[in-house]
Structure formats: structure tokens, C-alpha cells
Design a protein around this motif. Structure first.
Motif, PDB file in Angstrom:
ATOM      1  N   HIS A 155      -5.502 -40.485  19.077  1.00  0.00           N
ATOM      2  CA  HIS A 155      -6.088 -40.307  17.745  1.00  0.00           C
ATOM      3  C   HIS A 155      -6.182 -41.647  17.016  1.00  0.00           C
ATOM      4  N   SER A 156      -5.098 -42.419  17.057  1.00  0.00           N
ATOM      5  CA  SER A 156      -5.090 -43.730  16.406  1.00  0.00           C
ATOM      6  C   SER A 156      -6.083 -44.669  17.070  1.00  0.00           C
ATOM      7  N   LEU A 157      -6.180 -44.576  18.399  1.00  0.00           N
ATOM      8  CA  LEU A 157      -7.114 -45.410  19.140  1.00  0.00           C
ATOM      9  C   LEU A 157      -8.545 -45.126  18.708  1.00  0.00           C
ATOM     10  N   SER A 158      -8.878 -43.851  18.514  1.00  0.00           N
ATOM     11  CA  SER A 158     -10.221 -43.476  18.075  1.00  0.00           C
ATOM     12  C   SER A 158     -10.522 -44.020  16.682  1.00  0.00           C
ATOM     13  N   HIS A 159      -9.548 -43.951  15.790  1.00  0.00           N
ATOM     14  CA  HIS A 159      -9.738 -44.512  14.455  1.00  0.00           C
ATOM     15  C   HIS A 159     -10.010 -46.008  14.526  1.00  0.00           C
ATOM     16  N   ALA A 160      -9.260 -46.703  15.380  1.00  0.00           N
ATOM     17  CA  ALA A 160      -9.445 -48.144  15.526  1.00  0.00           C
ATOM     18  C   ALA A 160     -10.820 -48.458  16.113  1.00  0.00           C
ATOM     19  N   GLN A 161     -11.255 -47.634  17.058  1.00  0.00           N
ATOM     20  CA  GLN A 161     -12.562 -47.855  17.674  1.00  0.00           C
ATOM     21  C   GLN A 161     -13.685 -47.640  16.662  1.00  0.00           C
ATOM     22  N   VAL A 162     -13.572 -46.613  15.854  1.00  0.00           N
ATOM     23  CA  VAL A 162     -14.596 -46.365  14.836  1.00  0.00           C
ATOM     24  C   VAL A 162     -14.643 -47.517  13.838  1.00  0.00           C
ATOM     25  N   SER A 163     -13.492 -48.069  13.512  1.00  0.00           N
ATOM     26  CA  SER A 163     -13.464 -49.227  12.624  1.00  0.00           C
ATOM     27  C   SER A 163     -14.208 -50.401  13.259  1.00  0.00           C
ATOM     28  N   ARG A 164     -14.020 -50.597  14.556  1.00  0.00           N
ATOM     29  CA  ARG A 164     -14.749 -51.658  15.273  1.00  0.00           C
ATOM     30  C   ARG A 164     -16.247 -51.401  15.240  1.00  0.00           C
ATOM     31  N   LEU A 179     -15.254 -32.955  19.095  1.00  0.00           N
ATOM     32  CA  LEU A 179     -15.049 -34.277  18.502  1.00  0.00           C
ATOM     33  C   LEU A 179     -13.775 -34.344  17.660  1.00  0.00           C
ATOM     34  N   GLU A 180     -12.817 -33.479  17.944  1.00  0.00           N
ATOM     35  CA  GLU A 180     -11.640 -33.389  17.085  1.00  0.00           C
ATOM     36  C   GLU A 180     -10.814 -34.675  17.080  1.00  0.00           C
ATOM     37  N   ARG A 181     -10.912 -35.493  18.117  1.00  0.00           N
ATOM     38  CA  ARG A 181     -10.163 -36.743  18.163  1.00  0.00           C
ATOM     39  C   ARG A 181     -10.757 -37.816  17.249  1.00  0.00           C
ATOM     40  N   LEU A 182     -11.984 -37.614  16.824  1.00  0.00           N
ATOM     41  CA  LEU A 182     -12.670 -38.623  16.028  1.00  0.00           C
ATOM     42  C   LEU A 182     -12.468 -38.383  14.538  1.00  0.00           C
ATOM     43  N   PRO A 183     -12.340 -39.444  13.746  1.00  0.00           N
ATOM     44  CA  PRO A 183     -12.193 -39.273  12.305  1.00  0.00           C
ATOM     45  C   PRO A 183     -13.508 -38.863  11.668  1.00  0.00           C
ATOM     46  N   GLY A 184     -13.443 -38.267  10.488  1.00  0.00           N
ATOM     47  CA  GLY A 184     -14.653 -37.944   9.750  1.00  0.00           C
ATOM     48  C   GLY A 184     -14.705 -36.513   9.272  1.00  0.00           C
ATOM     49  N   ASP A 185     -15.668 -36.247   8.404  1.00  0.00           N
ATOM     50  CA  ASP A 185     -15.893 -34.900   7.895  1.00  0.00           C
ATOM     51  C   ASP A 185     -16.616 -34.066   8.944  1.00  0.00           C
ATOM     52  N   LEU A 186     -16.408 -32.769   8.900  1.00  0.00           N
ATOM     53  CA  LEU A 186     -16.986 -31.865   9.878  1.00  0.00           C
ATOM     54  C   LEU A 186     -17.984 -30.927   9.218  1.00  0.00           C
TER      55      LEU A 186
END
Length: 405
Positions: A4-13, A77-84
Motif C-alpha cells: 500500500h505504501s509502495l503504491s502511494h510512493a509510486q503515484v507520487s512519482r 484498484l484497492e491498493r491505489l490511493p484516491g477517491d472511488l
């Protein structure tokens, strides 16, 4: 770091990369039944996910991402941050997309104008039409994808060095095997040589996506020739032999090396074959020298520019119509990667070569019903140089003498 944290970091990138693209409001990912493997890799999604409905993931340059998914598959896409936002009907789907893109004017998708880069053309024309129907300009995500798909980390560079050194050793072993087989009077075919190369890859701890090329005489004039168990040509004294081999280490994230060498079975290489080889070598070296010069000056060239430099040498020698393919391709976790290709022939690849990426330089001259010569090496771009691993590179057409190994 958990998934989960990895996905947040990737989206930030991803958002940082979007903001570096002038006038780009965001990147819209879309998939239906795994039509876009790039999306799964860039977003760090499990490629084995069971997906039967369309999903969208909107990453704006600034702000929270938005997920649009079907109600029967709300967890894709539950691992990805964001609104659904969930939909059932096509009307709800269209309304959700229109709403999330209402403030966007220019967005990136896995789309390539005129299908110039087919590796990137993952979104169907109808979906592009749908998004454009909301008054949004859709541009290619090619430059963004290259940053996430083609740029290597230090461990990947190390894996390439291992693969390049292994393949370079296998070339010598393969030509030695040809000579030893003929000296011992053992029959050897193209297929037999191919299988020997595969066995040496295994011995060197390497794996490949498909068997290498082993071709003699007229078969070497077919750039993608593959010998079969039945009917492949024998290898005899007086034959020209071309081998093209690609492999990587069998570990996560490992990247390929990919090289081609040619040899002549005999003590003295025919003048015509040596002359053709030297034209190909000069074209190869001109391309490498051009890239090195530009990068050392702090300017990373476009893929099409390098192709033009290489191709011009072959054209000046009068063999333009016998150079049948682009000069080279991106190399990554797949042997044909998603970075810039060295191409102004099959397409005009207008992507700039990036530091941390690798590509092949492999000019060839293919004389139908006679023989073909190709010389291939790989070029890795650091921040300030262009480097070829797997030394030494081929400078002469190899004379393969029938002698004991």
C-alpha cells in the motif's frame, strides 16, 4: 515498505513526472481484460488480477487520484490511493469520466498518434473518441512511460552487465563448438548450434524469452530466421554463420542483453563477405560514436537521429535497400522494451533517449539468396556517457577454423 505504501510512493512519482510535462493536466490509465500491461507495471498492480470490466485510474498533476470501477469489481484498484467512483451502466460510466475530467484540458493516455509507436498503442480508438468527446485533448504517454518502463536502477544495470558478459562468452563458445564439431567430423546443423547456445545460457545462469537465431548462408539474409528441429541447414566448411542471442538473469527486475555476431567457417574469409561486414561495422560504430559525442556534450539525442546516422553509412556504400529494419530497439525486462527505439525507418521515434536506459545498435545488410551480415551491441546511457558492455565487440568477420576446442 508494504504494498500500500509502495503504491502511494509510486503515484507520487507519477505526479512529479506529469508536472514536468508542459501543459499536461494528468495521466488517465485505462484497462479492459488486461489490454494494457503497461498500466499494471507502472501502477505496480498484480498482473494476475481477475478483471472482466473496464477500469480507469486518473492521476492529476496536482490533487487526489480518482478510481472509476464497475460495482461488481470494486476491489481491483484497492491498493491505489484516491477517491472511488462506481458505475454499473454505460451512462453512469460516461458521467463519472466526464465529471473527473471536467477541469482537464490536456491528458496523457497509452495512445500513439498514427500508431507510430505500436508498443504504446494500448487504448482502443473508441475509448480515445469517448474521452475526446468530453472536450479533452488526448496526447501520447510515450515520454512518461519511458521514464517508468525503460530507466534502470543500479541493480538492473548490474544484471545487464552479467548478461552481456555471459552472452559474449557464449559467442566464443559457440564458434568454438562449430570448429570442434567439424574437426571431429560430427554433423552439425543450425538447430544443433541453437540448442548448444541454449545449453550454454543455462550453464551461465541465464534465461531467454525465445530461442536464439543460428543461421547459415542464405538463411542469414532472413533477419528473424529460426531453425527448426527438422530441415535446418547443415553447417559446413565455407559457410557464413550468424548467431543472434539475447538473455537475462532469472530474477525479478533483471534486464536483457542482446548481441549478434557473424563468422565464416574456414581459414580465410571471402573478400566480399569481409567488405560487407566492414560496412556494417562502420555504420554501427558511427551510431555509437554519435551517441557518445552527444551525451558527453550533455545533449541526449532522439532515437530517429541515431538511426539516420547509422543508416547513412549503409546508404553511402550503396546498400540502402538491403538494410531492412530499424537500427535498434529499447532493451529492458523484455528484450524489446518500451523506451525509445533507434528508428527513423519503420517509424520516426521522436522520443529522446534518457539517462539510465539501454538500446541495441544492430545495422544489417541482407543479400537475398546469398548471405546477411548483422552486428549488434547494446548501449547503456549513464548521466554523462554511452557505454557498451560485453567487450570486446566484433571488429572483423570471424574465421572459424575447424580445430579441437
Amino acid at each position: 515498505m508494504d504494498t500500500h505504501s509502495l503504491s502511494h510512493a509510486q503515484v507520487s512519482r507519477i505526479q512529479q513526472a506529469i508536472r514536468k510535462q508542459p501543459g499536461l493536466d494528468g495521466w488517465l490509465f485505462y484497462d479492459f481484460r488486461h489490454l494494457d500491461p503497461i498500466a499494471y507495471r507502472v501502477l505496480l498492480l498484480d498482473p494476475s488480477l481477475h478483471v472482466t470490466r473496464r477500469w480507469y485510474y486518473w492521476v492529476p498533476a496536482v490533487g487526489r487520484p480518482v478510481k472509476v470501477q464497475h460495482r461488481i469489481e470494486p476491489h481491483v484498484l484497492e491498493r491505489l490511493p484516491g477517491d472511488l467512483q462506481l458505475y454499473v451502466s454505460w451512462r453512469e460510466q460516461h458521467a463519472a469520466l466526464k465529471s473527473l475530467l471536467q477541469s482537464a484540458k490536456r491528458i496523457a493516455m497509452q495512445y500513439s498518434p498514427m500508431n507510430a509507436i505500436p508498443y504504446l498503442s494500448r487504448v482502443d480508438a473508441g475509448t480515445i473518441e469517448l474521452i475526446r468527446g468530453f472536450g479533452v485533448e488526448v496526447v501520447t504517454s510515450a515520454d512518461l512511460v519511458q521514464q517508468f518502463e525503460a530507466v534502470w536502477d543500479e541493480s538492473q544495470l548490474a544484471s545487464h552487465q552479467v548478461a552481456a558478459e555471459g552472452l559474449r562468452a557464449i559467442v566464443d563458445e559457440a564458434f568454438g563448438f562449430v570448429g570442434a564439431s567439424l574437426a571431429a567430423g560430427r554433423a552439425l546443423t543450425e538447430y544443433g548450434l541453437q540448442q548448444y547456445i541454449l545449453s550454454r545460457m543455462q550453464a551461465h545462469g541465464l534465461v531467454t524469452s525465445s530461442p536464439p537465431i543460428a543461421a547459415v548462408n542464405a538463411h542469414s539474409a532472413d533477419p528473424h530466421y529460426g531453425p527448426l528441429p527438422e530441415g535446418s541447414a547443415p553447417i559446413r566448411a565455407g559457410d557464413l554463420v550468424l548467431i543472434d542471442l539475447w538473455a537475462k538473469q532469472p530474477c525479478a527486475g533483471a534486464v536483457y542483453a542482446d548481441i549478434t555476431w557473424t563468422g565464416f567457417v574456414g581459414q580465410t574469409v571471402p573478400v566480399r563477405q569481409q567488405e560487407i561486414f566492414q560496412i556494417v561495422r562502420r555504420a554501427r560504430d558511427a551510431a555509437v560514436g554519435f551517441v557518445q559525442g552527444r551525451v558527453r556534450d550533455g545533449v541526449f539525442p532522439f532515437g530517429w537521429e541515431v538511426d539516420n546516422v547509422c543508416r547513412q553509412v549503409v546508404c553511402d556504400a550503396g546498400y540502402e535497400k538491403y538494410f531492412l529494419h530499424r537500427t535498434g530497439h529499447s532493451i529492458g525486462e523484455e528484450v524489446h522494451g518500451n523506451g525509445a527505439n533507434i528508428d527513423s525507418l519503420e517509424t520516426q521515434d521522436a522520443r529522446r533517449l534518457l539517462p539510465g536506459t539501454c538500446f541495441s545498435i544492430e545495422p544489417g545488410i541482407y543479400l537475398r539468396d546469398e548471405f546477411g551480415i548483422r552486428s549488434e551491441l547494446d548501449v547503456y546511457l549513464s548521466a554523462c556517457d554511452a557505454i557498451v558492455y560485453g567487450q570486446p565487440v566484433q571488429t572483423e568477420l570471424i574465421a572459424i577454423s575447424p580445430a579441437a576446442k
